[in-house]
Design a protein around this motif. Structure first.
Motif, PDB file in Angstrom:
ATOM      1  N   SER A 102       0.830  -1.214   0.000  1.00 51.90           N
ATOM      2  CA  SER A 102       0.000   0.000   0.000  1.00 51.90           C
ATOM      3  C   SER A 102       0.859   1.256   0.000  1.00 51.90           C
ATOM      4  CB  SER A 102      -0.919   0.028   1.215  1.00 51.90           C
ATOM      5  OG  SER A 102      -1.847  -1.012   1.153  1.00 51.90           O
ATOM      6  N   THR A 103       1.868   1.274   0.840  1.00 47.08           N
ATOM      7  CA  THR A 103       2.742   2.450   0.912  1.00 47.08           C
ATOM      8  C   THR A 103       3.492   2.649  -0.397  1.00 47.08           C
ATOM      9  OG1 THR A 103       2.983   2.149   3.299  1.00 47.08           O
ATOM     10  CG2 THR A 103       4.602   3.559   2.221  1.00 47.08           C
ATOM     11  N   LEU A 104       3.991   1.559  -0.974  1.00 43.67           N
ATOM     12  CA  LEU A 104       4.677   1.665  -2.259  1.00 43.67           C
ATOM     13  C   LEU A 104       3.750   2.245  -3.325  1.00 43.67           C
ATOM     14  CD1 LEU A 104       6.797  -1.614  -2.582  1.00 43.67           C
ATOM     15  CD2 LEU A 104       7.657   0.736  -2.714  1.00 43.67           C
ATOM     16  N   ALA A 105       2.508   1.786  -3.346  1.00 42.88           N
ATOM     17  CA  ALA A 105       1.547   2.261  -4.344  1.00 42.88           C
ATOM     18  C   ALA A 105       1.194   3.732  -4.140  1.00 42.88           C
ATOM     19  CB  ALA A 105       0.290   1.402  -4.305  1.00 42.88           C
ATOM     20  N   GLU A 106       1.075   4.141  -2.876  1.00 44.79           N
ATOM     21  CA  GLU A 106       0.633   5.502  -2.582  1.00 44.79           C
ATOM     22  C   GLU A 106       1.772   6.512  -2.542  1.00 44.79           C
ATOM     23  OE1 GLU A 106      -1.676   5.408   1.025  1.00 44.79           O
ATOM     24  OE2 GLU A 106      -2.927   3.784   0.245  1.00 44.79           O
ATOM     25  N   ASP A 107       2.892   6.133  -1.932  1.00 36.89           N
ATOM     26  CA  ASP A 107       3.959   7.095  -1.667  1.00 36.89           C
ATOM     27  C   ASP A 107       5.289   6.765  -2.343  1.00 36.89           C
ATOM     28  OD1 ASP A 107       2.146   8.366   0.095  1.00 36.89           O
ATOM     29  OD2 ASP A 107       2.766   7.046   1.729  1.00 36.89           O
ATOM     30  N   GLY A 108       5.381   5.592  -2.926  1.00 34.75           N
ATOM     31  CA  GLY A 108       6.638   5.171  -3.523  1.00 34.75           C
ATOM     32  C   GLY A 108       7.563   4.565  -2.480  1.00 34.75           C
ATOM     33  N   LEU A 109       8.817   4.459  -2.839  1.00 33.23           N
ATOM     34  CA  LEU A 109       9.819   3.824  -1.978  1.00 33.23           C
ATOM     35  C   LEU A 109      10.322   4.836  -0.963  1.00 33.23           C
ATOM     36  CD1 LEU A 109      11.433   1.328  -1.332  1.00 33.23           C
ATOM     37  CD2 LEU A 109      13.002   1.915  -3.178  1.00 33.23           C
ATOM     38  N   THR A 110       9.741   4.772   0.224  1.00 30.72           N
ATOM     39  CA  THR A 110      10.054   5.719   1.289  1.00 30.72           C
ATOM     40  C   THR A 110      10.911   5.045   2.364  1.00 30.72           C
ATOM     41  OG1 THR A 110       8.115   5.097   2.583  1.00 30.72           O
ATOM     42  CG2 THR A 110       7.819   6.868   0.938  1.00 30.72           C
ATOM     43  N   SER A 111      11.382   5.847   3.297  1.00 34.24           N
ATOM     44  CA  SER A 111      12.135   5.277   4.422  1.00 34.24           C
ATOM     45  C   SER A 111      11.235   4.357   5.250  1.00 34.24           C
ATOM     46  CB  SER A 111      12.733   6.385   5.296  1.00 34.24           C
ATOM     47  OG  SER A 111      11.724   7.190   5.843  1.00 34.24           O
ATOM     48  N   GLU A 112       9.951   4.654   5.308  1.00 35.14           N
ATOM     49  CA  GLU A 112       9.011   3.783   6.024  1.00 35.14           C
ATOM     50  C   GLU A 112       8.968   2.395   5.390  1.00 35.14           C
ATOM     51  OE1 GLU A 112       6.326   2.157   8.625  1.00 35.14           O
ATOM     52  OE2 GLU A 112       7.565   3.941   8.844  1.00 35.14           O
ATOM     53  N   VAL A 113       8.998   2.332   4.074  1.00 33.52           N
ATOM     54  CA  VAL A 113       9.012   1.040   3.389  1.00 33.52           C
ATOM     55  C   VAL A 113      10.270   0.263   3.773  1.00 33.52           C
ATOM     56  CG1 VAL A 113       9.216  -0.082   1.123  1.00 33.52           C
ATOM     57  CG2 VAL A 113       7.536   1.737   1.469  1.00 33.52           C
ATOM     58  N   LEU A 114      11.399   0.935   3.812  1.00 30.51           N
ATOM     59  CA  LEU A 114      12.642   0.268   4.211  1.00 30.51           C
ATOM     60  C   LEU A 114      12.559  -0.242   5.645  1.00 30.51           C
ATOM     61  CD1 LEU A 114      15.326   2.562   2.566  1.00 30.51           C
ATOM     62  CD2 LEU A 114      14.546   0.311   1.809  1.00 30.51           C
ATOM     63  N   HIS A 115      11.973   0.546   6.531  1.00 32.50           N
ATOM     64  CA  HIS A 115      11.791   0.106   7.915  1.00 32.50           C
ATOM     65  C   HIS A 115      10.906  -1.147   7.961  1.00 32.50           C
ATOM     66  CE1 HIS A 115      13.845   3.508   9.583  1.00 32.50           C
ATOM     67  NE2 HIS A 115      12.970   4.373   9.103  1.00 32.50           N
ATOM     68  N   GLN A 116       9.873  -1.156   7.156  1.00 35.68           N
ATOM     69  CA  GLN A 116       8.966  -2.302   7.128  1.00 35.68           C
ATOM     70  C   GLN A 116       9.667  -3.547   6.576  1.00 35.68           C
ATOM     71  OE1 GLN A 116       6.764  -1.710   9.192  1.00 35.68           O
ATOM     72  NE2 GLN A 116       4.835  -1.389   8.134  1.00 35.68           N
ATOM     73  N   PHE A 117      10.520  -3.361   5.564  1.00 30.50           N
ATOM     74  CA  PHE A 117      11.282  -4.501   5.050  1.00 30.50           C
ATOM     75  C   PHE A 117      12.165  -5.087   6.153  1.00 30.50           C
ATOM     76  CE2 PHE A 117      10.974  -2.945   0.428  1.00 30.50           C
ATOM     77  CZ  PHE A 117      10.040  -3.913   0.091  1.00 30.50           C
ATOM     78  N   HIS A 118      12.760  -4.216   6.955  1.00 35.36           N
ATOM     79  CA  HIS A 118      13.588  -4.699   8.062  1.00 35.36           C
ATOM     80  C   HIS A 118      12.730  -5.363   9.140  1.00 35.36           C
ATOM     81  CE1 HIS A 118      17.639  -3.451   6.944  1.00 35.36           C
ATOM     82  NE2 HIS A 118      17.035  -2.469   6.299  1.00 35.36           N
ATOM     83  N   ALA A 119      11.540  -4.847   9.357  1.00 35.73           N
ATOM     84  CA  ALA A 119      10.630  -5.470  10.318  1.00 35.73           C
ATOM     85  C   ALA A 119      10.275  -6.892   9.870  1.00 35.73           C
ATOM     86  CB  ALA A 119       9.365  -4.631  10.478  1.00 35.73           C
ATOM     87  N   LEU A 120      10.060  -7.070   8.579  1.00 37.50           N
ATOM     88  CA  LEU A 120       9.788  -8.410   8.055  1.00 37.50           C
ATOM     89  C   LEU A 120      10.934  -9.362   8.373  1.00 37.50           C
ATOM     90  CD1 LEU A 120       8.282  -7.515   4.564  1.00 37.50           C
ATOM     91  CD2 LEU A 120       7.104  -8.765   6.383  1.00 37.50           C
ATOM     92  N   LEU A 121      12.153  -8.887   8.181  1.00 35.89           N
ATOM     93  CA  LEU A 121      13.322  -9.728   8.458  1.00 35.89           C
ATOM     94  C   LEU A 121      13.374 -10.134   9.928  1.00 35.89           C
ATOM     95  CD1 LEU A 121      16.039  -7.838   6.373  1.00 35.89           C
ATOM     96  CD2 LEU A 121      14.843  -9.960   5.748  1.00 35.89           C
ATOM     97  N   VAL A 122      13.125  -9.177  10.802  1.00 33.16           N
ATOM     98  CA  VAL A 122      13.195  -9.439  12.242  1.00 33.16           C
ATOM     99  C   VAL A 122      12.097 -10.416  12.669  1.00 33.16           C
ATOM    100  CG1 VAL A 122      12.954  -8.405  14.533  1.00 33.16           C
ATOM    101  CG2 VAL A 122      14.339  -7.267  12.789  1.00 33.16           C
TER     102      VAL A 122
END
Length: 138
Positions: A102-122
């Motif tokens: 949703s964030t990628l679709a609405e806002d593009g590749l933001t720092s929040e998206v990167l944080h979420q990718f790291h959350a997935l890893l954790v």
């Protein structure tokens, strides 16, 4: 009934490690592309990373839920509470993936998206460790 690789600790661990190492590598690729200011390519890499989470990690979660967990609780009913917690981990992964999409679709590749990718890893790393410990006694 689940496949033999889900029922054997060493094989199950290999699936977890392979999935996580791929996700880590793809996450690092997105970050490296952003550092090089290759924004469009980084966005494409982020889309591929989401697809990886869906086809590799979440599909494994689906396979676990579609037979393996029932099989384990059928053999060892005392694992029911652990399975509930493990399923919740899967749901958290699914929620984060949907939020990222949703964030990628609405806002593009933001720092929040990167944080979420790291959350997935954790979340995935903790889940795999706990699943192996709780269901296989490791």
């Amino acid at each position: 009934m689940s496949g033999p690789s889900l029922r054997q600790l060493h094989a199950h661990h290999a699936i977890h490690q392979g999935g996580l190492s791929g996700a880590v590598a793809k996450t690092e690729e997105v970050e490296e592309l952003l550092a090089l200011q290759e924004v469009e390519v980084a966005r494409q890499a982020a889309d591929h990373l989401i697809e990886y989470w869906e086809t590799r990690i979440l599909s494994h979660a689906d396979a676990e839920e579609d037979g393996f967990y029932q099989e384990m609780t059928g053999k060892k009913p005392h694992l029911s509470d652990a399975v509930v917690r493990l399923k919740r981990d899967h749901e958290l992964l699914r929620i984060i993936v949907q939020d990222v999409k949703s964030t990628l679709a609405e806002d593009g590749l933001t720092s929040e998206v990167l944080h979420q990718f790291h959350a997935l890893l954790v979340v995935n790393a903790i889940h795999s460790r706990d699943e192996e410990r709780l269901l296989f006694g490791e």
